[in-house]
Each structure stands twice: as C-alpha cells, then as structure tokens.
Design an enzyme around this catalytic site. Structure first.
Site, PDB file in Angstrom:
ATOM      1  CD  GLU A 162      54.949  21.780  66.675  1.00  0.00           C
ATOM      2  OE1 GLU A 162      55.557  22.503  67.468  1.00  0.00           O
ATOM      3  OE2 GLU A 162      55.508  21.029  65.856  1.00  0.00           O
ATOM      4  CG  ASP A 198      56.505  25.663  68.775  1.00  0.00           C
ATOM      5  OD1 ASP A 198      56.389  24.662  69.512  1.00  0.00           O
ATOM      6  OD2 ASP A 198      57.201  25.671  67.747  1.00  0.00           O
ATOM      7  CB  ILE A 212      58.842  22.606  73.485  1.00  0.00           C
ATOM      8  CG1 ILE A 212      58.293  22.288  74.880  1.00  0.00           C
ATOM      9  CG2 ILE A 212      60.383  22.663  73.528  1.00  0.00           C
ATOM     10  CD1 ILE A 212      58.887  21.012  75.508  1.00  0.00           C
ATOM     11  CG  ASP A 213      60.751  26.710  67.991  1.00  0.00           C
ATOM     12  OD1 ASP A 213      60.303  25.944  67.129  1.00  0.00           O
ATOM     13  OD2 ASP A 213      61.696  27.485  67.789  1.00  0.00           O
ATOM     14  CB  THR A 262      60.692  19.324  70.426  1.00  0.00           C
ATOM     15  OG1 THR A 262      59.594  20.170  70.730  1.00  0.00           O
ATOM     16  CG2 THR A 262      60.434  17.968  71.045  1.00  0.00           C
ATOM     17  CG  ASP A 293      58.014  26.487  63.551  1.00  0.00           C
ATOM     18  OD1 ASP A 293      58.153  25.812  64.582  1.00  0.00           O
ATOM     19  OD2 ASP A 293      57.696  25.991  62.447  1.00  0.00           O
TER      20      ASP A 293
END
Ligand code: IPD
Ligand code: CA
Ligand code: CA
Length: 256
Positions: free
Chosen positions: A63, A79, A81-82, A84, A207
């Site tokens: 990302e 990702d 951190i999905d 955030t 995602d």
C-alpha cells in the site's frame, strides 16, 4: 513460502504491538481521513525486508510504497496495517494482511491482528484456519436473522455509487449491520462465522488479497456487484456465506 509469510507478519505484528496506544507520527494522504502512520511504514519495511531476503525474485505490491516488479511469477500483496484509523485511535481492530498471488491467482493469505492474537490463514484448496482451528462460514439462509458488515470509502460523499444510500436500504429493512474499519478483518470475521456477509465499494488489492482467499476457503462466495467472479483488482466486493448472496446482491442493486 508459508514460513516466510508467517515470519513477516509476526515480525510486523511485534512493531504494531510495541507501538499500540503510544505516540507516533500520523499524516493524511489523498483525503484528510485517509491516514498513514509511522507504524504503517515501519511495518511495511519489515515485511518487505523479510520477503526480499527469502524470495528476492518475487514482485511486491504494497500500500504505502506501491509496486516493486521482479522476474518471478509470484507477487506478495501487502497491507502493512489494515484499519489504520482504528490503530491511530488505540482501537484494537487492525491487522497485517499479506496475500500471495501466483500466475494471477491468490494461493495463500494471512491476516494477523497482533492486538487480539488472531491469525487467519488459508492456502488454496486446503481450507481456512483461525489460529489452529479450521473455520467455515455460517449456514444462515434468512436475511432477517443475518448480521452483516460493511465499510465506507474515504470518498463516500463524492462516490457516484452512493454507498450511504445502499447502507440505508439495509438499515430500513431492520437488518443489523456493523462497521469494523478493517476490510481484511471484515472478510475474516465473515469467514469464521461472526458475520453472514460483507460488502464494500472502492477497495484495493492489499485490503482483500488475503481475506478473499480465506473467505473462499471457508466456504464463502465472493463476487462483484454484478454477481460476477471477484478479482482482487475489482473495486467492489460482496463476500457472503453463499446462501444469502442473491438476497444481498438484490438490495445492493436496488432490485428488491
Ligand atoms: C481501509 C480499511 C477500511 C475500509 C477502507 C480501507 P486502511 O484500509 O480497510 O475498513 O473501509 O476503504 O481503505 O486505510 O486502514 O489500510
Ligand atoms: Ca487497507
Ligand atoms: Ca493500510
């Protein structure tokens, strides 16, 4: 490959845990609410270092840094951190999501929430797991008894698909709906039977790459909003236990 996948997510998980609820730099990206934190970037570098050390010829799509194209037919879709916004507010509903695409097909995926200790994993053709336990979608076939989850894109106010109107149609049918704030967890929580279905507009491959496979391997059905087979490069996703798919699709399409 599986070993590297777990190592990368676990090492990144340590970074998320060490910094959870601490002070860190938070910046806005294309819209004011689309955030990136210092921890997203640290998590991403750690994951990419581990992949590159073990599979130097594989491509990466991540990302925050974008694409690193390489020779092999494998691509790691990351990702770091999905969820955030949750992470930045100290809400323990975020995760690291890593999917592996081989010859255009997702073959392995891991979604790890280090704050809860939950690891969702699937390998194509081998089922889906939450930690050590095999998981499967619900058997609910009555929409009135279902629990659904959705998310709103960062451009909801300008999105031509009017995601809030779609949401409203479900609310007006008195169907309970949650909004967790992490699409990867939405998919995994549907895979393990906490939810019966999930839909969202405007998502990106990072995602959904891992969660999509996890949901499918748990027996779920994933399509776009025309009911056609889903690809992680589609913007819209409908992921359900299969039994409620048509009913939910009709409401999204406003054909009920
Ligand atoms: C977001 C989350 C959220 C979804 C957004 C995504 P991020 O990812 O998955 O649930 O509604 O559309 O962009 O920005 O936290 O990685
Ligand atoms: Ca995300
Ligand atoms: Ca992210």
């Amino acid at each position: 490959m599986k070993k590297t996948l777990f190592l990368a997510a676990e090492e990144a998980g340590k970074i998320l845990l060490e910094n959870f609820n601490k002070d860190f730099i938070i910046e806005s990206k294309d819209t004011i609410s689309n955030l990136v934190t210092e921890i997203d970037k640290k998590s991403e570098s750690k994951i990419i270092d581990i992949i590159k050390n073990n599979f130097p010829d594989d491509s990466i799509l991540s990302e925050e840094i974008g694409s690193i194209d390489a020779a092999s037919n494998c691509k790691w879709i990351i990702d770091p951190i999905d969820g955030t916004i949750n992470y930045a507010h100290g809400i323990p509903l975020s995760c690291i999501s890593i999917g592996i695409e081989k010859n255009g097909e997702i073959i392995m995926g891991l979604v790890y929430n280090p704050m809860s200790g939950e690891k969702f994993f699937a390998e194509k053709g081998k089922g889906a797991y939450l930690n050590e336990n095999k998981i499967s979608v619900t058997k609910e076939n009555n929409l009135r008894k279902a629990l659904l989850v959705t998310g709103f894109p960062y451009d909801s106010s300008r999105n031509p698909n009017k995601p809030v109107d779609v949401f409203g149609r479900f609310v007006m049918l008195d169907i309970p709906i949650r909004r967790l704030g992490s699409a990867a967890l939405d998919l995994c929580w549907t895979a393990c039977g906490r939810f019966d279905g999930f839909w969202e507009y405007n998502l990106n491959p990072w995602d959904t790459a891992a969660g999509y496979l996890i949901l499918k391997e748990a027996g779920g059905l994933v399509t776009d909003f025309q009911g056609k087979e889903y690809s992680v490069y589609n913007k819209e996703i409908l992921a359900t236990n299969g039994l409620l798919h048509e009913d939910i699709l009709k409401i999204i399409q406003n054909k009920e």
